[in-house]
Design a protein around this motif. Structure first.
Motif, PDB file in Angstrom:
ATOM      1  N   UNK A   1       0.860  -1.185   0.000  1.00  0.00           N
ATOM      2  CA  UNK A   1       0.000   0.000   0.000  1.00  0.00           C
ATOM      3  C   UNK A   1       0.899   1.239   0.000  1.00  0.00           C
ATOM      4  N   UNK A   2       0.687   2.094  -0.978  1.00  0.00           N
ATOM      5  CA  UNK A   2       1.523   3.279  -1.155  1.00  0.00           C
ATOM      6  C   UNK A   2       0.627   4.500  -1.354  1.00  0.00           C
ATOM      7  N   UNK A   3       1.257   5.675  -1.293  1.00  0.00           N
ATOM      8  CA  UNK A   3       0.558   6.933  -1.530  1.00  0.00           C
ATOM      9  C   UNK A   3       1.072   7.540  -2.825  1.00  0.00           C
TER      10      UNK A   3
ATOM     11  N   UNK B   1       1.464   9.224   7.724  1.00  0.00           N
ATOM     12  CA  UNK B   1       1.941  10.596   7.924  1.00  0.00           C
ATOM     13  C   UNK B   1       2.933  10.655   9.070  1.00  0.00           C
ATOM     14  N   UNK B   2       2.658   9.902  10.126  1.00  0.00           N
ATOM     15  CA  UNK B   2       3.579   9.866  11.260  1.00  0.00           C
ATOM     16  C   UNK B   2       4.928   9.277  10.855  1.00  0.00           C
TER      17      UNK B   2
ATOM     18  N   UNK C   1       6.909  11.773   8.827  1.00  0.00           N
ATOM     19  CA  UNK C   1       7.532  12.791   9.657  1.00  0.00           C
ATOM     20  C   UNK C   1       8.801  12.257  10.324  1.00  0.00           C
ATOM     21  N   UNK C   2       8.745  10.991  10.777  1.00  0.00           N
ATOM     22  CA  UNK C   2       9.919  10.402  11.415  1.00  0.00           C
ATOM     23  C   UNK C   2      11.062  10.238  10.427  1.00  0.00           C
ATOM     24  N   UNK C   3      10.748   9.833   9.193  1.00  0.00           N
ATOM     25  CA  UNK C   3      11.771   9.652   8.167  1.00  0.00           C
ATOM     26  C   UNK C   3      12.315  10.993   7.685  1.00  0.00           C
ATOM     27  N   UNK C   4      11.487  12.017   7.775  1.00  0.00           N
ATOM     28  CA  UNK C   4      11.872  13.313   7.231  1.00  0.00           C
ATOM     29  C   UNK C   4      13.054  13.910   7.989  1.00  0.00           C
TER      30      UNK C   4
END
Length: 332
Positions: A200-202, A234-235, A238-241
């Motif tokens: 599942x991807x965005x 989304x969480x 943010x962690x990967x960002x």
């Protein structure tokens, strides 16, 4: 269809009272001549429509008359979930259905509640996209929405930063975030897509170059929750960002600028900041992305920030400043 337009005209008169032919034409997006024909048709069917002459005239219904033809169609009921977002509803092809559904709902309300809903609509408006950004072109949003709704397998040509790819997707839902449409979908592998939430991807809908709704159907993953999946992904994003931390010494103005530039991360850094030193400057620790992005972000703060660490960020900022100084140094 003409029957839908006649009902919309009737509901407009019921909800708003007296309206002129040009006003009705503008609301229904037809010519004034068409409005005249529709008024005649409604009158011939027994609807008590009267014309008031003069500069403040127009068409109105007999006092006390209310239609009960307010049942919603399936498309109109679906569109109500986008009632606060007329722009996105139009992008999904539900703009007309939403307008008709709102008219029907208002017609079905008691007079005092109908007036209250009108006042709310006049006084509150949702504009989701951010400032200073043009709306993205999403020519294939209609096809994507159809595949999500039916549901059908979707074949797309998609533009990634590394080049174009072709994918067969199982579309699970659409998300509108900050004025940008995203498709949450499960990608088919060579062995198929499986039955769970793997793959599942965005996908950003504006990057879909071509979309074809196939006749193939698929089974949605059992218990798949679109809102929950979006919150979790989304969480993780943010962690990967954020790949590191920058230690900054900020002036009072720099401290005020931090949330404007870095949003929630800046607000958290300000909240955890230590006491000001003798010069009024404050030490903060800010989550940062890659070194090039962090260098650009720190330079945005200009003289309001001193980079204390890490050393590689301090060196990158100093190197960039030196290059700029050489570039803009007076010639001769």
């Amino acid at each position: 269809m003409r029957a839908d337009r006649l009902l919309s005209l009737l509901l407009l008169l019921q909800n708003r009272g007296r309206m002129t032919a040009p006003e009705l034409a503008a609301e229904l997006e037809v010519s004034v001549r068409t409005v005249y024909r529709d008024i005649d048709a409604l009158g011939a069917s027994g609807i008590p429509i009267y014309a008031d002459r003069g500069p403040v005239g127009g068409y109105r219904l007999l006092d006390g008359y209310r239609t009960r033809l307010t049942g919603l169609t399936g498309d109109e009921a679906d569109s109500l979930f986008l009632a606060g977002m007329p722009g996105p509803a139009t992008e999904l092809g539900l703009g007309a259905d939403l307008a008709t559904a709102q008219l029907k709902l208002r017609a079905a309300l008691p007079a005092e509640l109908g007036e209250r809903s009108r006042r709310i609509q006049e006084r509150f408006h949702l504009d989701a996209p951010g400032w200073f950004r043009d709306a993205e072109e999403v020519p294939h949003l209609g096809a994507v929405a159809e595949a999500v709704w039916r549901p059908r397998v979707l074949r797309v040509d998609y533009r990634r930063w590394r080049g174009e790819v072709r994918r067969k997707l199982h579309p699970l839902g659409l998300v509108l975030k900050g004025g940008i449409w995203y498709l949450v979908a499960r990608a088919e592998s060579a062995e198929g897509a499986g039955s769970g939430t793997e793959n599942v991807r965005t996908y950003r809908v504006s990057r879909i170059l071509n979309a074809e709704v196939l006749e193939e159907t698929f089974e949605r993953p059992t218990g798949f929750d679109l809102a929950g999946h979006w919150a979790e992904s989304s969480r993780r994003l943010e962690e990967m960002r954020f790949q590191g931390e920058a230690e900054l010494l900020l002036t009072p103005r720099g401290l005020r600028l931090l949330p404007m530039k870095f949003g929630a991360a800046g607000e958290a850094a300000v909240a955890a900041a230590g006491p000001p030193d003798a010069d009024g400057r404050v030490r903060v620790v800010l989550p940062v992305e890659s070194l090039p992005v962090a260098t650009h972000d720190v330079l945005w703060l200009g003289a309001e920030a001193d980079v204390l660490g890490p050393p590689e960020l301090r060196e990158a900022v100093a190197r960039t400043i030196t290059e700029l100084a050489q570039r803009y140094a007076p010639s001769g």
